[in-house]
Design a protein around this motif. Structure first.
Motif, PDB file in Angstrom:
ATOM      1  N   MET A   1       0.528  -1.069   0.330  1.00 48.39           N
ATOM      2  CA  MET A   1       0.029   0.363  -0.387  1.00 48.39           C
ATOM      3  C   MET A   1       1.061   1.211   0.071  1.00 48.39           C
ATOM      4  N   SER A   2       0.208   2.252  -0.485  1.00 44.01           N
ATOM      5  CA  SER A   2       1.605   3.822  -0.981  1.00 44.01           C
ATOM      6  C   SER A   2       0.292   4.394   0.694  1.00 44.01           C
ATOM      7  N   PRO A   3       1.432   5.295   1.111  1.00 46.72           N
ATOM      8  CA  PRO A   3       1.257   5.946   2.371  1.00 46.72           C
ATOM      9  C   PRO A   3       0.297   7.298   1.462  1.00 46.72           C
ATOM     10  N   THR A   4      -0.544   7.444   2.262  1.00 50.43           N
ATOM     11  CA  THR A   4      -1.560   8.327   2.372  1.00 50.43           C
ATOM     12  C   THR A   4      -0.706  10.161   2.985  1.00 50.43           C
ATOM     13  N   SER A   5      -0.741  10.989   2.134  1.00 53.26           N
ATOM     14  CA  SER A   5       0.368  11.833   2.703  1.00 53.26           C
ATOM     15  C   SER A   5      -0.588  13.268   3.311  1.00 53.26           C
ATOM     16  N   PRO A   6      -0.191  13.424   4.623  1.00 53.96           N
ATOM     17  CA  PRO A   6      -0.535  14.796   5.399  1.00 53.96           C
ATOM     18  C   PRO A   6      -0.635  15.701   5.155  1.00 53.96           C
ATOM     19  N   LEU A   7       0.094  16.113   4.033  1.00 53.69           N
ATOM     20  CA  LEU A   7      -0.106  17.537   3.191  1.00 53.69           C
ATOM     21  C   LEU A   7      -1.989  17.454   2.538  1.00 53.69           C
ATOM     22  N   LEU A   8      -2.208  16.189   2.387  1.00 54.56           N
ATOM     23  CA  LEU A   8      -4.312  16.426   1.611  1.00 54.56           C
ATOM     24  C   LEU A   8      -4.777  17.363   3.013  1.00 54.56           C
ATOM     25  N   SER A   9      -4.133  17.435   4.108  1.00 55.98           N
ATOM     26  CA  SER A   9      -4.946  17.738   5.292  1.00 55.98           C
ATOM     27  C   SER A   9      -4.751  19.398   4.901  1.00 55.98           C
ATOM     28  N   ARG A  10      -3.597  20.080   4.078  1.00 54.08           N
ATOM     29  CA  ARG A  10      -3.480  21.285   3.233  1.00 54.08           C
ATOM     30  C   ARG A  10      -4.702  22.100   3.184  1.00 54.08           C
ATOM     31  N   HIS A  11      -4.478  23.337   3.283  1.00 53.80           N
ATOM     32  CA  HIS A  11      -5.729  23.891   2.442  1.00 53.80           C
ATOM     33  C   HIS A  11      -5.814  24.430   1.458  1.00 53.80           C
ATOM     34  N   GLY A  12      -7.532  24.033   0.436  1.00 53.14           N
ATOM     35  CA  GLY A  12      -7.918  23.933  -0.640  1.00 53.14           C
ATOM     36  C   GLY A  12      -7.164  21.946  -1.448  1.00 53.14           C
ATOM     37  N   ALA A  13      -6.757  21.967  -0.489  1.00 56.71           N
ATOM     38  CA  ALA A  13      -6.074  20.027  -1.535  1.00 56.71           C
ATOM     39  C   ALA A  13      -7.338  19.280  -1.887  1.00 56.71           C
ATOM     40  N   ALA A  19      -4.324   5.853  -9.659  1.00 56.32           N
ATOM     41  CA  ALA A  19      -3.182   5.841  -9.539  1.00 56.32           C
ATOM     42  C   ALA A  19      -2.679   6.229  -8.522  1.00 56.32           C
ATOM     43  N   ASP A  20      -2.885   7.418  -8.344  1.00 58.83           N
ATOM     44  CA  ASP A  20      -2.548   8.716  -7.419  1.00 58.83           C
ATOM     45  C   ASP A  20      -3.067   8.663  -6.027  1.00 58.83           C
ATOM     46  N   ALA A  21      -3.653   8.116  -6.084  1.00 61.40           N
ATOM     47  CA  ALA A  21      -4.822   8.240  -4.959  1.00 61.40           C
ATOM     48  C   ALA A  21      -3.858   7.962  -3.328  1.00 61.40           C
ATOM     49  N   GLY A  22      -4.135   9.530  -2.312  1.00 59.29           N
ATOM     50  CA  GLY A  22      -2.953   9.161  -1.642  1.00 59.29           C
ATOM     51  C   GLY A  22      -2.182  10.599  -1.513  1.00 59.29           C
ATOM     52  N   ILE A  23      -1.826  11.525  -2.888  1.00 55.85           N
ATOM     53  CA  ILE A  23      -1.479  12.372  -2.628  1.00 55.85           C
ATOM     54  C   ILE A  23      -2.738  13.622  -3.445  1.00 55.85           C
ATOM     55  N   ALA A  24      -2.553  15.018  -3.444  1.00 55.39           N
ATOM     56  CA  ALA A  24      -3.489  15.783  -3.857  1.00 55.39           C
ATOM     57  C   ALA A  24      -3.215  15.884  -5.432  1.00 55.39           C
ATOM     58  N   ALA A  25      -4.052  16.188  -6.268  1.00 52.62           N
ATOM     59  CA  ALA A  25      -4.507  17.006  -7.413  1.00 52.62           C
ATOM     60  C   ALA A  25      -3.931  17.506  -7.729  1.00 52.62           C
ATOM     61  N   ASP A 197       9.883  14.703   8.867  1.00 51.78           N
ATOM     62  CA  ASP A 197       9.867  15.735   8.071  1.00 51.78           C
ATOM     63  C   ASP A 197       8.781  16.272   7.545  1.00 51.78           C
ATOM     64  N   LEU A 198       8.620  15.486   6.366  1.00 59.51           N
ATOM     65  CA  LEU A 198       7.652  16.561   5.347  1.00 59.51           C
ATOM     66  C   LEU A 198       7.000  17.866   5.330  1.00 59.51           C
ATOM     67  N   GLU A 199       6.163  17.831   6.116  1.00 60.46           N
ATOM     68  CA  GLU A 199       5.325  19.062   5.993  1.00 60.46           C
ATOM     69  C   GLU A 199       6.783  20.126   7.061  1.00 60.46           C
ATOM     70  N   ARG A 200       7.552  19.860   7.867  1.00 61.05           N
ATOM     71  CA  ARG A 200       8.779  20.795   7.860  1.00 61.05           C
ATOM     72  C   ARG A 200       9.497  22.038   6.972  1.00 61.05           C
ATOM     73  N   THR A 201       9.409  20.490   5.658  1.00 62.15           N
ATOM     74  CA  THR A 201      10.348  20.750   4.578  1.00 62.15           C
ATOM     75  C   THR A 201       9.434  22.001   4.000  1.00 62.15           C
ATOM     76  N   VAL A 202       8.365  21.383   3.976  1.00 59.33           N
ATOM     77  CA  VAL A 202       7.593  22.105   2.599  1.00 59.33           C
ATOM     78  C   VAL A 202       7.071  23.573   3.330  1.00 59.33           C
ATOM     79  N   ASP A 203       6.528  23.486   4.453  1.00 61.51           N
ATOM     80  CA  ASP A 203       7.282  24.776   5.245  1.00 61.51           C
ATOM     81  C   ASP A 203       7.908  25.831   4.734  1.00 61.51           C
ATOM     82  N   ALA A 204       9.705  25.482   5.076  1.00 63.40           N
ATOM     83  CA  ALA A 204      10.185  26.041   4.408  1.00 63.40           C
ATOM     84  C   ALA A 204      10.343  26.371   3.720  1.00 63.40           C
TER      85      ALA A 204
END
Length: 369
Positions: A1-13, A19-25, A197-204
């Protein structure tokens, strides 16, 4: 199974599908996101990709014997592409590969990592190698830049893949015709960061003016670059010749590996039965056909759409795999249920690709990039 990204909780996601379920279009503004990504001012969450590592002193020579690429002397920090094939030469895995001097890192497409790790582990025998599926530990971030030009939060990533497409590697061969390729300026890099560190990297990145773009933006740029992708453009019958993957994924002069007989026979004596084409789709429907939609000429089905996207400048575009015999000048139609989309084709893989033994030089582009 592919992980679901925490970035899907970002505003507007808006979640991607299939095939690409788990990340934002996209995150609310697909056109703006695509422009920013193309200019190097945005990154794409590719945390649904898989990561497998191989450690041990025999790792590169072992992978060399299993795959289509010359890997024995792969320099540390260099990225190449390799394929693992069936006995019939059909693509089973398509991987980006880099080595850090201690471990070889394999970046897989969605859903491949578990099967890859399991298969590699079964092939170790008595060799000094260790295989690990580390997808749960590492998240991938994509950007349309060279690795050395990436913003600081990404340059700090310890593992970086620079997509070799479309440059011909040693031992490669191009099945496109002519000198120009739409991906001549294509740059795509993937950076691995600890998943925690994914969210921290995106914030940086946001703090230095680098935003988030959705996967739809990356797909539009990929399709426009004629870049095939395993999760979309490969099926159970695909051989590398059909997708122009001899260009980056195959070393035609290397030693024995599973599937090599088909690679050599089709390239030297035959023709691939199908070919990848780029399609400009009629945009008057204001919708896109689904991947898998039938491609027809007249009333005859000749292939299927494999990838589709809305491009900010070109409008609706697609990649399709069609029969080799289809006339490059033929009018095509994509059929999705009751919807029909007129499609103008651009040749990617030449209809006469292959059969290089004894043919006059210069009929196919063999210029090295």
């Amino acid at each position: 199974m592919s992980p679901t990204s925490p970035l899907l909780s970002r505003h507007g996601a808006v979640p991607d599908g299939r095939a690409d379920a788990g990340i934002a279009a996209h995150y609310g503004d697909p056109a703006r996101e695509q422009r920013a990504l193309e200019r190097g001012r945005a990154v794409v969450d590719q945390g649904n990709r898989g990561v497998v590592t191989v450690s041990g002193p025999d790792r590169l020579s072992w992978l060399h014997t299993l795959s289509s690429q010359q890997l024995t002397d792969l320099p540390a920090g260099v990225t190449t592409e390799t394929l693992l094939l069936s006995v019939q030469g059909r693509i089973e895995f398509d991987l980006l590969v880099t080595d850090d001097g201690e471990r070889t890192w394999l970046l897989t497409d969605v859903g491949q990592h578990e099967d890859l790790a399991r298969w590699l582990d079964s092939m170790r025998f008595m060799l000094r190698v260790e295989v690990a599926d580390v997808t749960g530990d590492w998240a991938a971030i994509g950007a349309a830049v060279d690795p050395e030009d990436a913003p600081a939060p990404l340059r700090e990533a310890s593992v970086r893949f620079a997509d070799p497409w479309p440059r011909l590697g040693p031992g490669g061969f191009a099945y496109t015709v002519g000198e120009d390729h739409p991906a001549a300026t294509w740059r795509w890099s993937v950076f691995l960061v600890p998943r925690t560190d994914l969210e921290r990297t995106v914030d940086a990145l946001g703090e230095v003016g680098i935003g988030l773009a959705g996967n739809g933006a990356a797909e539009a740029l990929r399709i426009a670059a004629w870049r095939p992708r395993y999760a979309h453009d490969v099926d159970e019958k695909t051989i590398p010749h059909e997708l122009d993957l001899l260009r980056t994924g195959v070393h035609l002069a290397k030693g024995c590996y599973k599937g090599q007989e088909t690679i050599a026979r089709v390239h030297n004596l035959g023709h691939p039965p199908r070919r990848l084409v780029f399609l400009h789709l009629d945009g008057s429907e204001h919708t896109l056909p689904a991947a898998g939609s039938e491609v027809r000429t007249g009333d005859r089905a000749v292939g299927r759409v494999t990838s589709v996207a809305q491009h900010g400048e070109m409008g609706p575009i697609a990649l399709a795999v069609i029969k080799r015999s289809v006339d490059p000048a033929a009018d095509l139609v994509v059929v999705d249920g009751e919807s029909r989309y007129a499609a103008a084709q651009e040749v990617i893989v030449a209809p006469d690709a292959g059969q290089v033994v004894g043919r006059p030089a210069g009929l196919l582009n063999t210029r090295r990039g």
